[in-house]
Design an enzyme around this catalytic site. Structure first.
Site, PDB file in Angstrom:
ATOM      1  N   LYS A  71     -31.681 -21.931  13.986  1.00  0.00           N
ATOM      2  CA  LYS A  71     -30.537 -22.832  13.854  1.00  0.00           C
ATOM      3  C   LYS A  71     -29.395 -22.032  13.233  1.00  0.00           C
ATOM      4  O   LYS A  71     -29.628 -21.214  12.325  1.00  0.00           O
ATOM      5  CB  LYS A  71     -30.936 -24.013  12.952  1.00  0.00           C
ATOM      6  N   SER A 128     -29.371 -33.093  13.423  1.00  0.00           N
ATOM      7  CA  SER A 128     -28.404 -32.053  13.707  1.00  0.00           C
ATOM      8  C   SER A 128     -29.008 -30.810  14.340  1.00  0.00           C
ATOM      9  O   SER A 128     -28.270 -29.983  14.879  1.00  0.00           O
ATOM     10  CB  SER A 128     -27.684 -31.666  12.416  1.00  0.00           C
ATOM     11  N   SER A 180     -32.941 -34.337  10.350  1.00  0.00           N
ATOM     12  CA  SER A 180     -32.441 -33.428  11.389  1.00  0.00           C
ATOM     13  C   SER A 180     -33.453 -32.500  12.035  1.00  0.00           C
ATOM     14  O   SER A 180     -33.105 -31.798  12.982  1.00  0.00           O
ATOM     15  CB  SER A 180     -31.290 -32.588  10.839  1.00  0.00           C
TER      16      SER A 180
HETATM   17  N1  GLN Z   1     -28.136 -37.517  10.594  1.00  0.00           N
HETATM   18  C1  GLN Z   1     -28.095 -37.336   9.174  1.00  0.00           C
HETATM   19  C2  GLN Z   1     -26.683 -37.010   8.768  1.00  0.00           C
HETATM   20  O1  GLN Z   1     -25.843 -37.042   9.573  1.00  0.00           O
HETATM   21  C3  GLN Z   1     -29.052 -36.269   8.761  1.00  0.00           C
HETATM   22  C4  GLN Z   1     -28.559 -34.896   9.023  1.00  0.00           C
HETATM   23  C5  GLN Z   1     -29.502 -33.836   8.572  1.00  0.00           C
HETATM   24  O2  GLN Z   1     -30.690 -34.081   8.331  1.00  0.00           O
HETATM   25  N2  GLN Z   1     -28.963 -32.640   8.426  1.00  0.00           N
HETATM   26  O3  GLN Z   1     -26.413 -36.717   7.659  1.00  0.00           O
END
Ligand code: GLN
Length: 486
Positions: free
Chosen positions: A78, A153, A177
């Site tokens: 990532k 994400s 995410s």
């Molecule tokens: N979807 C969640 C957010 O927007 C979690 C994102 C994540 O785990 N990095 O914050």
């Protein structure tokens, strides 16, 4: 079988048996990336030359008899993990020109294990999102249906592994995410206990919630790679100094007699019916295997989304203050003075979702609102921790859905942040409590994958992986390949 359909465990055996070399394997995946990435937009950077050089070194190590189980196996990171000499963008215009001067611990450990880095994967900007649509580099598409999102994400990680452009990928999980994109693309994704994997060199979003983990084709693969990533790191003050068990060995533990808690609150309104039915069918598999299923209630879990959307923005508003146009990253053209440099660099460098979070975070931390919002959220976070503690006094693991629905269409939720935030309703609790949690595929709804979530007590990664592994020995959802990517 083509190498891209093999698991990490199978690739490892193939390399050891000289069925193929790491250079051949790396060339094969680079060719798949070249052909498939224009459709998916999963990679921000492909490290072709560099990965071939790493593969040649891995082949030499294998020939010399000095290979470990991961030597020569390709992977992709990532783009939140700093990688020395390679662009590390975090999905943002702010870092679109940032070449990291050092490696994150996750990157250096997997390199030391002999893994070959194919490239860096697209993601929501600064890991803020659930659909990979907030990336400065454009959305990622779901290989199961290219009109749909791959989740976020870690959407680039999910799409790349699901389309077999990489055998395995790293991800990070602040509120879901790793698990949510794993669910939406039919992968096995694990977020370990907070503190289990070093955060050094992993660009910070919300420091008390962020954890690195793995997106893989199976629990077995996730175990192999997690084992190489995990462990104490003196450069991360929140990393925990405790021995890392052999997840790969412990994964074989049977589930007979395992006490499985079914979280009542996860099966209520909001859970799409066929997604719920797929999860129920998975619970029947556990019953058949001799697990004991009991219903548990976590009454404060309903407050996890609002709690998260105070805590995470508060921490991000502080973490992202380092991007000021001075030391690294984007700088605006011709600043008039210092204030203009700050405001325009940040105004132009950050996208709308990141700005929304910074503003929310600054607001909840400001004098006069701190007690009403931030302090209150911290108290509710304690109540949620307490709910989990009580549940784990009675059961070994908690099982439920990962996400309320399968993947949704690109653009469907982008102008409605609250609906987007509700995607993480089942995943955020484990982050607030710092617990290990995994998603494994358990069905298809209209041709789109559905995920089963397993949550364990602190440092019970082995138990969570073993529960998923037992299920994967009985079922073949994790072996399904999206049409066109075979
Ligand atoms: N979807 C969640 C957010 O927007 C979690 C994102 C994540 O785990 N990095 O914050």
């Amino acid at each position: 079988m083509s190498p891209h359909l093999k698991s990490v465990a199978e690739l490892s055996r193939g390399l050891a048996a000289r069925e193929f070399s790491s250079v051949e394997l790396t060339r094969h995946f680079l060719a798949r990336i070249e052909a498939g990435n224009p459709r998916l937009n999963a990679f921000v950077t492909v490290c072709a030359e560099r990965s071939l050089a790493e593969a040649a070194r891995a082949d030499a190590a294998i020939a010399a008899g000095g290979a470990g189980p991961l030597t020569g196996v390709p992977l992709a990171h990532k783009d939140i993990f700093c990688t020395e000499g390679v662009l590390t963008t975090c999905g943002s215009r702010m870092l679109a020109n940032f070449v990291s001067p050092y490696d994150a611990t996750v990157v250096s450990r997997l390199a030391a294990a002999g893994m070959v880095t194919l490239g860096k994967l697209n993601m929501d900007e600064f890991a803020m999102g659930s659909s990979n649509e907030t990336s400065f580099f454009g959305p990622v598409r779901n290989p199961w249906n290219e009109a749909f999102v791959p989740g976020g994400s870690s959407g680039g990680s999910a799409a790349a592994v699901a389309a077999r452009l990489a055998p395995v990928a790293t991800g990070t999980d602040t509120g879901g995410s790793i698990r949510q994109p794993a669910a939406l693309t039919g992968l096995t994704g694990i977020k370990p206990t907070y503190g289990r994997v070093s955060r050094y060199g992993m660009i910070a979003f919300a420091s008390s919630l962020d954890q690195a983990g793995v997106l893989a084709l199976s629990a077995e693969d996730a175990a192999l790679v997690l084992e190489a990533m995990a462990g104490f790191d003196e450069r991360d003050s929140t990393s925990v100094d405790a021995p890392v068990p052999s997840y790969r060995a412990e994964i074989e533990r049977p589930v007979r007699g395992l006490k499985v808690g079914i979280i009542r609150e996860f099966f209520g309104e909001g859970l799409e019916a066929r997604t719920g039915a797929a999860v129920q069918a998975a619970l029947d598999v556990y019953r058949r295997l001799g697990a004991e299923l009991v219903e548990v209630s976590l009454p404060n879990l309903a407050l996890s989304v609002p709690t998260y959307y105070v805590v995470a923005p508060a921490e991000c508003s502080s973490n992202l203050s380092r991007f000021d146009g001075v030391r690294f990253g984007y700088r605006c053209e011709d600043p008039r003075d210092l204030l203009d440099l700050y405001t325009r660099s940040r105004g132009e460098g950050f996208g709308p979702e990141v700005k929304r979070r910074i503003m929310t975070g600054t607001y909840v931390l400001s004098a006069g609102y701190y007690d009403a919002y931030y302090l209150k959220a911290q108290k509710v976070r304690s109540l949620i921790n307490e709910d989990f503690r009580r549940a784990f006094a009675e059961v070994d693991v908690l099982i439920g859905p990962t996400a309320p629905t399968p993947a949704f269409e690109l653009g469907a939720k982008m102008d409605d942040p609250i609906t987007m935030y509700l995607n993480d309703i089942y995943t955020i609790g484990a982050n607030l409590a710092g617990l290990p949690a995994l998603s494994a595929p358990c069905g298809l709804v209209d041709g789109l994958p559905v995920g089963l979530q397993v949550i364990g007590p602190h440092f019970a990664e082995s138990r969570v992986l073993a529960a998923a592994h037992a299920y994967q020995r009985e079922t073949d959802w994790h072996l399904k390949v999206p049409a066109g990517w075979e």
